[in-house]
Design a protein around this motif. Structure first.
Motif, mmCIF file in Angstrom:
data_model
loop_
_atom_site.group_PDB
_atom_site.id
_atom_site.type_symbol
_atom_site.label_atom_id
_atom_site.label_comp_id
_atom_site.label_asym_id
_atom_site.label_seq_id
_atom_site.Cartn_x
_atom_site.Cartn_y
_atom_site.Cartn_z
ATOM 1 N N ALA A 180 -1.205 -0.011 7.398
ATOM 2 C CA ALA A 180 -2.655 0.065 7.587
ATOM 3 C C ALA A 180 -3.111 -0.536 8.913
ATOM 4 O O ALA A 180 -4.039 -0.028 9.546
ATOM 5 N N TYR A 219 -0.764 4.165 6.277
ATOM 6 C CA TYR A 219 -1.211 3.859 4.917
ATOM 7 C C TYR A 219 -0.654 2.527 4.426
ATOM 8 O O TYR A 219 -1.366 1.678 3.928
ATOM 9 N N GLY A 220 0.647 2.379 4.521
ATOM 10 C CA GLY A 220 1.312 1.197 3.978
ATOM 11 C C GLY A 220 2.680 1.056 4.597
ATOM 12 O O GLY A 220 2.892 1.462 5.735
ATOM 13 N N ASN A 252 0.815 -1.217 0.000
ATOM 14 C CA ASN A 252 0.000 0.000 0.000
ATOM 15 C C ASN A 252 0.849 1.267 0.000
ATOM 16 O O ASN A 252 0.524 2.242 0.675
ATOM 17 N N CYS A 253 1.923 1.264 -0.754
ATOM 18 C CA CYS A 253 2.842 2.399 -0.779
ATOM 19 C C CYS A 253 2.256 3.553 -1.583
ATOM 20 O O CYS A 253 1.905 3.388 -2.756
ATOM 21 N N ASN A 254 2.149 4.705 -0.956
ATOM 22 C CA ASN A 254 1.603 5.897 -1.604
ATOM 23 C C ASN A 254 2.463 6.360 -2.776
ATOM 24 O O ASN A 254 1.976 6.978 -3.706
ATOM 25 N N ASP A 291 6.149 5.044 7.651
ATOM 26 C CA ASP A 291 4.718 4.725 7.698
ATOM 27 C C ASP A 291 4.519 3.454 8.515
ATOM 28 O O ASP A 291 5.217 2.460 8.329
ATOM 29 N N LYS A 293 -2.970 2.110 11.671
ATOM 30 C CA LYS A 293 -3.582 3.398 11.303
ATOM 31 C C LYS A 293 -2.724 4.248 10.377
ATOM 32 O O LYS A 293 -2.920 5.445 10.261
#
Length: 152
Positions: free
Chosen positions: A124, A129-130, A55-57, A121, A127
Motif C-alpha cells: 500500500a 495493495y499489500g 493486506n493480502c488480496n 505486490d 501504490k
C-alpha cells in the motif's frame, strides 16, 4: 530400478514421442538429473511458509504453507485454497536452486540467495495493495508427515 527403466518410465510420464525418448541418451545431463531426482524425490518436499502478510488480496496469513514436490509441483491438498500467481511465480528460482542442489547430492537448504521471497505486490505504501513474504526450505518427507495432516 536401473537407469534404462527409470528413463523409460520418465519418458512415458511426460508423454514423449519415440523420437523424443530416443534423444534422451543415458549419458547426458538430463538422464543423470532424472535419476537423481527419482532418488531424492521420495525423500524431500519443498516448503514455502508465509512469514509476513499485509493486506493480502488472497487472504494469506503468517503460518500458511505451500508444499511442493522436488520437481516443483504444488501439492494442492497441502496448499492454501487460493493460489496467487504473484506469489507462486516467485517460488520458481528458489525451487530450481534446491532442485539442482538435491540432484547434486548437496544440502538442499544450503542456498544463499532466495531463501525468502516477496510476492510482486509493492504494498500500500508504494501504490500496491499489500504484500507477502515467504521462506523456502527443503524438508524431509518423513518429518513433514510425522508432524500431522497440516505439517505443523
Amino acid at each position: 530400478m536401473d537407469r534404462t527403466e527409470l528413463l523409460k518410465r520418465f519418458t512415458i510420464h511426460l508423454g514423449y514421442s519415440e523420437a523424443q525418448a530416443a534423444a534422451l541418451a543415458a549419458d547426458e545431463p538430463r538422464a543423470r538429473f532424472v535419476e537423481a531426482l527419482g532418488t531424492v524425490g521420495a525423500e524431500y518436499l519443498i516448503l514455502a511458509e508465509v512469514l509476513r502478510a499485509e493486506n493480502c488480496n488472497s487472504g494469506y496469513v503468517p503460518g500458511d504453507r505451500f508444499v511442493l514436490d522436488v520437481a516443483g509441483n504444488l501439492i494442492s491438498k497441502r496448499c492454501p485454497q487460493r493460489l496467487c500467481v504473484f506469489l507462486v511465480s516467485q517460488l520458481a528460482l528458489p525451487v530450481a536452486l534446491m532442485n539442482e542442489r538435491l540432484c547434486a547430492g548437496l544440502e538442499p537448504s544450503g542456498i544463499f540467495f532466495m531463501r525468502q521471497v516477496h510476492c510482486l505486490d509493492t504494498g500500500a505504501a508504494c501504490k500496491g495493495y499489500g504484500g507477502v513474504l515467504v521462506e523456502i526450505s527443503a524438508i524431509r518427507r518423513r518429518d513433514f508427515l510425522k508432524a500431522g495432516p497440516d505439517g505443523k
